[in-house]
Design a protein around this motif. Structure first.
Motif, PDB file in Angstrom:
ATOM      1  N   VAL A  52     -25.937  11.341  60.752  1.00 42.85           N
ATOM      2  CA  VAL A  52     -25.620  12.596  61.099  1.00 42.85           C
ATOM      3  C   VAL A  52     -25.038  12.726  62.486  1.00 42.85           C
ATOM      4  N   THR A  53     -24.109  13.665  62.725  1.00 37.58           N
ATOM      5  CA  THR A  53     -23.516  14.056  64.010  1.00 37.58           C
ATOM      6  C   THR A  53     -24.133  15.433  64.151  1.00 37.58           C
ATOM      7  N   VAL A  54     -24.854  15.790  65.010  1.00 40.64           N
ATOM      8  CA  VAL A  54     -24.950  17.087  65.490  1.00 40.64           C
ATOM      9  C   VAL A  54     -24.317  17.632  66.616  1.00 40.64           C
ATOM     10  N   ARG A  55     -23.844  18.807  66.652  1.00 41.87           N
ATOM     11  CA  ARG A  55     -23.080  19.594  67.617  1.00 41.87           C
ATOM     12  C   ARG A  55     -23.865  21.028  67.458  1.00 41.87           C
ATOM     13  N   ARG A  56     -24.502  21.289  68.631  1.00 45.22           N
ATOM     14  CA  ARG A  56     -25.084  22.914  68.742  1.00 45.22           C
ATOM     15  C   ARG A  56     -25.876  23.026  67.454  1.00 45.22           C
ATOM     16  N   ASP A  57     -25.501  23.954  66.675  1.00 46.03           N
ATOM     17  CA  ASP A  57     -26.373  24.079  65.350  1.00 46.03           C
ATOM     18  C   ASP A  57     -25.665  23.826  64.039  1.00 46.03           C
ATOM     19  N   THR A  58     -24.820  22.774  64.262  1.00 48.76           N
ATOM     20  CA  THR A  58     -23.850  22.267  63.211  1.00 48.76           C
ATOM     21  C   THR A  58     -24.382  20.795  63.016  1.00 48.76           C
ATOM     22  N   ALA A  59     -24.391  20.521  61.525  1.00 51.14           N
ATOM     23  CA  ALA A  59     -24.683  19.017  61.267  1.00 51.14           C
ATOM     24  C   ALA A  59     -23.397  18.431  60.502  1.00 51.14           C
ATOM     25  N   ARG A  60     -22.999  17.327  60.622  1.00 55.47           N
ATOM     26  CA  ARG A  60     -22.104  16.807  59.787  1.00 55.47           C
ATOM     27  C   ARG A  60     -22.783  15.595  59.312  1.00 55.47           C
ATOM     28  N   VAL A  61     -22.644  15.388  57.846  1.00 56.52           N
ATOM     29  CA  VAL A  61     -23.617  14.374  57.289  1.00 56.52           C
ATOM     30  C   VAL A  61     -22.988  13.521  56.375  1.00 56.52           C
ATOM     31  N   ARG A  62     -23.232  12.219  56.611  1.00 54.10           N
ATOM     32  CA  ARG A  62     -22.891  11.025  55.677  1.00 54.10           C
ATOM     33  C   ARG A  62     -23.930  10.566  54.942  1.00 54.10           C
ATOM     34  N   VAL A  63     -23.995  10.495  53.613  1.00 57.48           N
ATOM     35  CA  VAL A  63     -25.036  10.033  52.758  1.00 57.48           C
ATOM     36  C   VAL A  63     -24.611   8.755  52.096  1.00 57.48           C
ATOM     37  N   SER A  64     -25.245   7.520  52.179  1.00 56.54           N
ATOM     38  CA  SER A  64     -24.954   6.341  51.232  1.00 56.54           C
ATOM     39  C   SER A  64     -26.111   6.172  50.233  1.00 56.54           C
ATOM     40  N   LEU A  65     -25.555   6.030  49.081  1.00 60.34           N
ATOM     41  CA  LEU A  65     -26.467   5.845  47.943  1.00 60.34           C
ATOM     42  C   LEU A  65     -25.971   5.074  46.814  1.00 60.34           C
ATOM     43  N   GLU A  66     -27.001   4.597  46.082  1.00 58.53           N
ATOM     44  CA  GLU A  66     -26.641   3.847  44.650  1.00 58.53           C
ATOM     45  C   GLU A  66     -27.170   4.767  43.682  1.00 58.53           C
ATOM     46  N   LEU A  67     -26.357   4.597  42.443  1.00 55.90           N
ATOM     47  CA  LEU A  67     -26.475   5.398  41.330  1.00 55.90           C
ATOM     48  C   LEU A  67     -26.668   4.599  40.245  1.00 55.90           C
ATOM     49  N   GLY A  68     -26.890   5.079  39.042  1.00 59.46           N
ATOM     50  CA  GLY A  68     -27.074   4.397  37.908  1.00 59.46           C
ATOM     51  C   GLY A  68     -25.934   4.625  37.086  1.00 59.46           C
ATOM     52  N   TYR A  69     -25.485   3.486  36.184  1.00 60.85           N
ATOM     53  CA  TYR A  69     -24.188   3.874  35.491  1.00 60.85           C
ATOM     54  C   TYR A  69     -24.514   3.287  34.009  1.00 60.85           C
ATOM     55  N   PRO A  70     -23.987   3.884  33.117  1.00 57.31           N
ATOM     56  CA  PRO A  70     -23.431   5.099  33.210  1.00 57.31           C
ATOM     57  C   PRO A  70     -23.858   6.359  33.407  1.00 57.31           C
ATOM     58  N   GLY A  71     -23.147   7.132  33.832  1.00 47.54           N
ATOM     59  CA  GLY A  71     -23.790   8.567  34.367  1.00 47.54           C
ATOM     60  C   GLY A  71     -22.449   9.377  35.068  1.00 47.54           C
ATOM     61  N   ASP A  72     -22.517  10.465  35.062  1.00 47.69           N
ATOM     62  CA  ASP A  72     -21.741  11.476  35.631  1.00 47.69           C
ATOM     63  C   ASP A  72     -21.869  11.548  37.088  1.00 47.69           C
ATOM     64  N   ILE A  73     -21.186  10.744  37.966  1.00 48.54           N
ATOM     65  CA  ILE A  73     -21.007  10.111  39.123  1.00 48.54           C
ATOM     66  C   ILE A  73     -20.568  11.661  40.037  1.00 48.54           C
ATOM     67  N   GLY A  74     -19.477  12.247  39.714  1.00 47.61           N
ATOM     68  CA  GLY A  74     -19.267  13.371  40.206  1.00 47.61           C
ATOM     69  C   GLY A  74     -20.209  14.356  40.240  1.00 47.61           C
ATOM     70  N   ARG A  75     -20.984  14.932  39.002  1.00 46.79           N
ATOM     71  CA  ARG A  75     -22.049  15.729  39.212  1.00 46.79           C
ATOM     72  C   ARG A  75     -23.189  15.109  39.975  1.00 46.79           C
ATOM     73  N   GLN A  76     -23.450  14.074  40.065  1.00 45.48           N
ATOM     74  CA  GLN A  76     -24.541  13.791  40.643  1.00 45.48           C
ATOM     75  C   GLN A  76     -24.110  13.561  42.441  1.00 45.48           C
ATOM     76  N   CYS A  77     -22.995  13.566  42.707  1.00 40.46           N
ATOM     77  CA  CYS A  77     -22.613  13.473  44.304  1.00 40.46           C
ATOM     78  C   CYS A  77     -22.412  15.100  44.796  1.00 40.46           C
ATOM     79  N   GLY A  78     -22.050  15.859  43.626  1.00 40.79           N
ATOM     80  CA  GLY A  78     -22.100  17.396  43.966  1.00 40.79           C
ATOM     81  C   GLY A  78     -23.645  17.938  44.290  1.00 40.79           C
ATOM     82  N   GLY A  79     -24.337  17.314  43.252  1.00 41.11           N
ATOM     83  CA  GLY A  79     -25.829  17.804  43.397  1.00 41.11           C
ATOM     84  C   GLY A  79     -26.612  17.100  44.905  1.00 41.11           C
ATOM     85  N   VAL A  80     -26.083  16.143  45.144  1.00 41.42           N
ATOM     86  CA  VAL A  80     -26.547  15.564  46.612  1.00 41.42           C
ATOM     87  C   VAL A  80     -25.993  16.518  47.546  1.00 41.42           C
ATOM     88  N   ARG A  81     -24.609  17.016  47.426  1.00 42.64           N
ATOM     89  CA  ARG A  81     -24.069  17.827  48.647  1.00 42.64           C
ATOM     90  C   ARG A  81     -24.740  19.003  48.689  1.00 42.64           C
TER      91      ARG A  81
END
Length: 120
Positions: A52-81
């Motif tokens: 993360v990068t925090v500036r005042r009360d704002t955080a910008r986040v980068r998440v790295s992860l591994e997923l099972g396949y096959p699966g709905d990757i877009g839906r899972q990433c949206g859920g993570v966000r």
């Protein structure tokens, strides 16, 4: 400044100092939120990581992860966000305008997981 009544000119507790939350603490919150959001963590996969990068009360986040396949990757990433934004906001009191999700690896799941290598 508001003085506390009967405290001989002392400043009220709510108006003293500031609260700072370390970037690494916000990163741990984000990584745990990502772990909670993934449908089924892949067998043999690593836990999600966040930076993360925090500036005042704002955080910008980068998440790295591994997923099972096959699966709905877009839906899972949206859920993570969504989960990361919700948990960081609730636990750290920070706005999260940006969550970048990086899928590092896909793990085969189900019946196809037993097959090793390629089939021609």
């Amino acid at each position: 400044m508001t003085a506390v009544p009967g405290a001989s000119g002392r400043i009220a507790a709510g108006e003293r100092g500031e609260t700072r939350i370390a970037d690494r603490v916000v990163a741990k919150i984000a990584a745990q939120a990502a772990k909670e959001a993934v449908d089924e963590p892949p067998e043999g996969g690593t836990a999600p990581r966040a930076t993360v990068t925090v500036r005042r009360d704002t955080a910008r986040v980068r998440v790295s992860l591994e997923l099972g396949y096959p699966g709905d990757i877009g839906r899972q990433c949206g859920g993570v966000r969504r989960r990361v934004v919700e948990r960081v906001r609730a636990l750290a009191g920070m706005d999260v305008p940006e969550v970048t999700v990086q899928v590092e690896r896909l793990h085969p799941t189900g019946a196809g997981a037993a097959a090793q290598g390629r089939i021609r």
